[in-house]
Design an enzyme around this catalytic site. Structure first.
Site, PDB file in Angstrom:
ATOM      1  N   PHE A 111      19.405  54.647  55.333  1.00  0.00           N
ATOM      2  CA  PHE A 111      18.445  53.703  55.654  1.00  0.00           C
ATOM      3  C   PHE A 111      17.648  53.311  56.901  1.00  0.00           C
ATOM      4  O   PHE A 111      16.803  52.466  56.885  1.00  0.00           O
ATOM      5  CB  PHE A 111      19.378  52.143  55.488  1.00  0.00           C
ATOM      6  CG  PHE A 111      19.809  51.476  56.736  1.00  0.00           C
ATOM      7  CD1 PHE A 111      18.889  50.395  56.909  1.00  0.00           C
ATOM      8  CD2 PHE A 111      20.839  51.846  57.454  1.00  0.00           C
ATOM      9  CE1 PHE A 111      19.390  49.871  58.388  1.00  0.00           C
ATOM     10  CE2 PHE A 111      21.010  51.324  58.546  1.00  0.00           C
ATOM     11  CZ  PHE A 111      20.429  50.231  58.909  1.00  0.00           C
ATOM     12  N   LYS A 112      18.061  54.176  57.819  1.00  0.00           N
ATOM     13  CA  LYS A 112      17.371  54.216  59.111  1.00  0.00           C
ATOM     14  C   LYS A 112      15.755  54.853  58.941  1.00  0.00           C
ATOM     15  O   LYS A 112      14.950  54.233  59.754  1.00  0.00           O
ATOM     16  CB  LYS A 112      18.045  55.058  60.283  1.00  0.00           C
ATOM     17  CG  LYS A 112      19.507  54.527  60.487  1.00  0.00           C
ATOM     18  CD  LYS A 112      20.305  54.635  61.592  1.00  0.00           C
ATOM     19  CE  LYS A 112      21.298  54.066  61.727  1.00  0.00           C
ATOM     20  NZ  LYS A 112      22.215  53.908  60.494  1.00  0.00           N
TER      21      LYS A 112
END
Ligand SMILES: *Cc1c(COP(=O)(O)O)cnc(C)c1O
Length: 495
Positions: A111-112
């Protein structure tokens, strides 16, 4: 109207969004926060027909008011393009009666990427706007995912250098390979002999060191941060919660005005804080459920009002959540303290000296939007297996922590709202633990050999991000002790 940013620890600070992005951390050691949380100027029914990129513009322009429409749209276009393996960017997948917001379709399959694919562009645009000519040096501490996502985002971006520190024994084999094979002439990565908190504290100390800053400036360098404390990380994360609500409305899964609950696997408290900001902006979100692994310092905080990091640090199968100091919580403390910067500063000083603080009863009452839960190692594995057996959907360990917490919360509270789980990593990234949970491998088996097996079991194709590292060359082998990080940075920069 212009939105300015202040520090959680000093209300005299007043800077523009671009200045806050450039600086990363406020000069007093506090975090930049918007003077108020803006509200959306478009309705959910308008949002429901927007693309991810259009939603990103609608949300981010409310926060980054000193960016022109053209500047912001250029950043968005460069970030959310074919690096993502789906046009939806953040697809919402219905599994049984729960919605998984898949935030892992970017270049490093976690998700980063959602924030780190746009941060370099926000940063270089901010530098231009503020006539900064120094080379920007990004220092990042990572528990695994941030490092690679930051390196991928910044690699060969002109006017930037990036140095990443990761805990040598605290990341998965795939995560480590992803980092040490990263190309780019401006990229360095260092394994430290210590844990993530050591890495994070070391980076913070360098940011706060005024003498070091002066020396750097004399050599034409300026530090900035790509960690989730940078407001340029937080703001892009607000987007996908609003996008998810809008898509639920579009597909008739919720009605206009119907609220949902979100469950977020949490470490540094950035992702869930973004969900809270989305709620403040007007997204139809009711409860924010904070999911921890065995390092359940946040669960205890929400139960008792005491944040206490004095405890054993445990390595788990969800390493990106193996954190005892959740930096972004400071922004929530600031809000529940009634934006009282002296009070916030006092708590953060207590955290530094005693490793703990207790919020007042009035502050604790303001946490009513949050709920919390945690999953131990067995529950995490069970959650993966149970969901797979029932539906065929394979999730990663971080998502599984949230999935377990979601089940428990739903049952204990008899709360029948729709649940969106932030699905933060591809199962391919944590293949060893995922395959163990499914009972599909021997202890001794090499993680890399499990990748094609996961492909067979899950019926999903191996992502490009994985295929690429399988025969890439190791380019980085630097290691250092936790107390030698500054020396390492000096050596890398030649100062
Ligand atoms: C970073 C990360 C988290 C934790 O997110 P925070 O914003 O730090 O709370 C959860 N899962 C994965 C896979 C991550 O990389």
């Amino acid at each position: 109207m212009d939105l300015h940013y202040t520090s959680t620890r000093n209300s005299d600070v007043k800077v523009s969004a671009s200045q806050a992005i450039l600086t990363g951390l406020a000069p007093d050691g506090g975090l930049f926060v918007p003077e108020f949380i803006p509200t959306l100027d478009v309705s959910m029914s308008e949002l429901k027909d927007m693309s991810y990129q259009e939603t990103a513009y609608a949300v981010m322009k409310q926060f980054l008011t000193d960016f022109t429409e053209e500047e912001l749209n250029q950043c968005i276009e460069k970030a959310y393009d074919s690096k993502f393996d789906t046009e939806e960017i953040a697809p919402l997948v219905k599994v049984d009666d729960t919605y998984y917001l898949e935030l892992f379709h970017g270049s490093t399959i976690a998700f980063k990427d959602m924030a780190l694919s746009i941060l370099p562009h926000l940063l270089t645009t901010s530098a231009k706007k503020n006539n900064v000519e120094k080379e920007i040096v990004i220092l990042t501490a990572t528990s695994g995912d941030t490092g690679k996502a930051a390196m991928a985002g910044f690699a060969d971006v002109e006017g930037t250098r990036i140095i990443v520190f990761f805990p040598k024994g605290g990341v998965s084999k795939v995560q480590k390979l992803q980092m040490v094979t990263q190309k780019g002439s401006n990229v360095d990565v260092v394994a430290i002999h210590g844990n993530f908190d050591n890495a994070q504290s070391g980076v913070k100390a360098m940011f706060e060191d005024k003498k070091l800053a002066e020396e750097l400036a004399a050599k034409g360098y300026q530090f900035s941060s790509a960690n989730s404390i940078n407001i340029g990380r937080l703001v892009p994360q607000v987007v996908y919660y609003i996008y998810a609500c809008a898509k639920l409305l579009k597909y008739g899964e919720i009605q206009e005005g119907e609220k949902i609950n979100v469950v977020v696997p949490t470490g540094n408290f950035g992702n869930i804080l973004a969900a809270f900001y989305a709620k403040q902006m007007g997204a139809p979100i009711d409860r924010l459920v904070c999911a921890s692994n065995k390092n359940k310092v946040l669960f205890d905080f929400f139960q008792t009002g005491t944040y206490d990091k004095n405890r054993e640090f445990m390595l788990t199968s969800s390493p990106s959540m193996d954190i005892l100091i959740s930096s972004n919580l400071e922004r929530l403390i600031y809000l529940i303290a009634g934006e009282d910067t002296d009070k916030t500063k006092m708590f953060m000083e207590e955290l530094k000296t005693d490793g703990r603080y207790t919020v007042t009863p009035e502050m604790k009452e303001k946490l009513a939007d949050f709920a919390a839960g945690y999953a131990d190692e067995e529950q995490t594995a069970e959650s993966i297996k149970k969901t797979y057996d029932k539906t065929g959907y394979v999730m990663d360990t971080h998502t599984a922590v949230a999935s377990h917490v979601c089940d428990v919360y739903r049952e204990e509270n008899a709360d029948n709202k729709k649940y969106v789980i932030a699905s933060t990593a591809s199962p391919y990234k944590f293949v060893h633990s995922v395959m163990a949970a499914l009972g599909e491998h021997e202890e001794t088996e090499d993680e890399l050999e499990l990748l094609p097996k996961l492909q067979d079991v899950s019926g999903t194709e191996m992502p490009n991000a994985i295929k690429e590292i399988l025969d890439a060359k190791v380019l980085h082998t630097t290691e250092c002790d936790a107390d030698k990080m500054e020396d390492t940075v000096r050596a890398i920069l030649g100062i």
